[in-house]
Design a protein around this motif. Structure first.
Motif, short mmCIF file in Angstrom:
data_model
loop_
_atom_site.label_atom_id
_atom_site.label_comp_id
_atom_site.label_asym_id
_atom_site.label_seq_id
_atom_site.Cartn_x
_atom_site.Cartn_y
_atom_site.Cartn_z
N VAL A 124 7.96 45.35 36.29
CA VAL A 124 7.12 44.85 37.61
C VAL A 124 6.15 45.96 37.88
O VAL A 124 6.94 47.11 38.09
CB VAL A 124 8.13 44.47 38.49
CG1 VAL A 124 7.34 43.86 39.81
CG2 VAL A 124 8.92 43.35 38.12
N ILE A 125 5.09 45.58 38.25
CA ILE A 125 4.22 46.67 38.47
C ILE A 125 3.63 46.50 39.96
O ILE A 125 3.60 45.31 40.31
CB ILE A 125 2.98 46.90 37.49
CG1 ILE A 125 2.26 48.22 38.04
CG2 ILE A 125 2.24 45.87 37.48
CD1 ILE A 125 1.09 48.62 36.88
N ASP A 126 3.81 47.66 40.90
CA ASP A 126 3.17 47.32 42.23
C ASP A 126 2.26 48.46 42.55
O ASP A 126 2.89 49.38 42.53
CB ASP A 126 4.21 47.07 43.21
CG ASP A 126 4.07 46.69 44.65
OD1 ASP A 126 3.06 45.90 44.58
OD2 ASP A 126 4.46 47.39 45.43
N ALA A 140 18.36 39.15 33.82
CA ALA A 140 19.14 39.88 34.96
C ALA A 140 18.07 39.44 36.04
O ALA A 140 18.27 39.41 37.24
CB ALA A 140 19.12 41.17 34.62
N PHE A 141 16.76 39.82 35.90
CA PHE A 141 15.66 39.75 36.91
C PHE A 141 15.76 38.31 37.65
O PHE A 141 15.45 38.19 38.90
CB PHE A 141 14.42 40.06 36.51
CG PHE A 141 13.21 39.92 37.40
CD1 PHE A 141 13.31 41.03 38.66
CD2 PHE A 141 12.27 39.11 37.70
CE1 PHE A 141 12.40 41.20 39.48
CE2 PHE A 141 11.21 39.06 38.41
CZ PHE A 141 11.48 39.95 39.48
N LEU A 193 15.85 40.43 44.61
CA LEU A 193 15.01 41.39 43.94
C LEU A 193 13.76 40.62 43.64
O LEU A 193 12.39 41.29 43.96
CB LEU A 193 15.61 41.83 42.66
CG LEU A 193 14.73 42.93 41.96
CD1 LEU A 193 14.52 44.06 42.75
CD2 LEU A 193 15.57 43.04 40.51
N GLN A 194 13.48 39.48 43.10
CA GLN A 194 12.07 38.82 42.81
C GLN A 194 11.45 38.69 44.23
O GLN A 194 10.15 39.05 44.24
CB GLN A 194 12.47 37.43 42.52
CG GLN A 194 13.17 37.16 41.08
CD GLN A 194 13.64 35.74 40.79
OE1 GLN A 194 13.03 34.96 41.24
NE2 GLN A 194 14.77 35.57 40.02
N ASP A 195 12.10 38.27 45.11
CA ASP A 195 11.31 38.19 46.57
C ASP A 195 10.71 39.48 46.95
O ASP A 195 9.66 39.46 47.43
CB ASP A 195 12.10 37.34 47.55
CG ASP A 195 11.16 36.78 48.44
OD1 ASP A 195 10.30 36.15 48.34
OD2 ASP A 195 11.48 37.08 49.71
N ARG A 196 11.56 40.49 46.83
CA ARG A 196 11.22 41.81 47.47
C ARG A 196 9.87 42.49 46.57
O ARG A 196 9.14 42.95 47.04
CB ARG A 196 12.16 42.81 47.33
CG ARG A 196 11.96 44.29 47.83
CD ARG A 196 13.10 44.99 48.13
NE ARG A 196 14.17 44.98 47.00
CZ ARG A 196 14.17 45.85 45.75
NH1 ARG A 196 13.07 46.75 45.74
NH2 ARG A 196 15.14 45.71 45.03
N LEU A 197 9.97 42.23 45.45
CA LEU A 197 8.99 43.02 44.44
C LEU A 197 7.77 42.04 44.24
O LEU A 197 6.68 42.40 44.06
CB LEU A 197 9.40 42.99 42.97
CG LEU A 197 10.69 44.02 43.00
CD1 LEU A 197 11.30 44.30 41.50
CD2 LEU A 197 10.24 45.48 43.69
N LEU A 198 7.96 40.82 44.41
CA LEU A 198 6.88 39.60 43.83
C LEU A 198 6.31 38.89 45.27
O LEU A 198 5.29 38.07 44.92
CB LEU A 198 7.10 38.95 42.81
CG LEU A 198 7.47 39.62 41.57
CD1 LEU A 198 7.68 38.74 40.36
CD2 LEU A 198 6.22 40.36 40.99
#
Length: 240
Positions: free
Chosen positions: A204-206, A218-219, A225-230
């Motif tokens: 994941v790139i941000d 795992a992701f 984690l999905q909601d926080r990063l994407l």
């Protein structure tokens, strides 16, 4: 040894810094997915791997060789193909002529051409028709077919399902599964369901930085984690 290793890669375009020390590794085989919000640096990463942007500093190694200073044509000759978001086909040429231009010799290996026909039957039907007359989904099929008409070790594919009907997306997914059995795919994709169904590994790139790497399984299991990063919950609502 990783098939593709990106280490501390930064890219400046004009006065703008787009990538900031990007690092990740793609193992041979299967589909590696690069996820991120719009403008995060996904496309720039693919273009830098392909030599269209020059990393400074940082390195891109393919099969152990540093390719970050090579011209795009030399990178392609080492076994990497690129399917850009705009598909990169020639609308005024026929499907056949587009395919010829994707080969080094101008000739098709019969078995590989038959494989293209099997994966994308519409291309055989419209073989002598102008590529510009194809539907959006058929153009995307042609773009991918150009990448696999010759043996490749790695294919970079940028947003292949964008604007496509669900039935075409499903067909594209089946084709990618077959392709990834023998050719590694580095996939940039906004359709999370599509990415999840194909991906073995994920980064994941941000804001031009890699903020997560790991297995897709795992992701996918970590909704927080999905909601926080994407901001994935909102993203999924937009695509329902």
């Amino acid at each position: 040894m990783s098939l593709l290793s990106i280490k501390d890669m930064s890219v400046d375009i004009g006065q703008y810094s787009i990538l900031h020390g990007v690092s990740f590794e793609v193992q041979e085989g299967g589909v590696f997915v690069l996820l991120g919000r719009n403008g995060a640096g996904k496309t720039t990463t693919l273009r830098a791997v392909m030599g269209l942007w020059k990393p400074s500093p940082g390195s891109v190694r393919f099969r152990g060789e540093d390719i970050s200073g090579l011209h795009t044509s030399d990178i392609a000759r080492r076994g990497i193909a690129f399917v850009p978001e705009n598909m990169g086909i020639f609308g005024g040429l026929t499907v056949a002529e587009n395919m010829v231009l994707a080969t080094a010799s101008g000739k098709f290996d019969a078995s590989r051409l038959e494989r293209v026909y099997t994966l994308f039957p519409a291309l055989k039907k419209f073989w002598d028709k102008p590529a510009g007359a194809l539907s959006g989904g058929q153009k995307q099929m042609l773009s991918v077919a150009r990448a696999i008409i010759e043996p490749r070790a790695l294919i970079l594919i940028d947003e292949p399902t964008k604007g496509l009907a669900p039935a075409i997306v499903d067909a594209m997914g089946e084709a990618f599964r077959e392709i990834s059995a023998s050719t590694t795919i580095l996939l940039v994709e906004q359709n999370y369901a599509f990415a999840r169904s194909l991906g073995r590994d994920v980064a994941v790139i941000d804001d031009g930085r890699i903020v997560h790497t790991g297995t897709m399984a795992a992701f996918d299991a970590d909704k927080d984690l999905q909601d926080r990063l994407l901001s994935l919950s909102a993203f999924q609502e937009d695509h329902e």
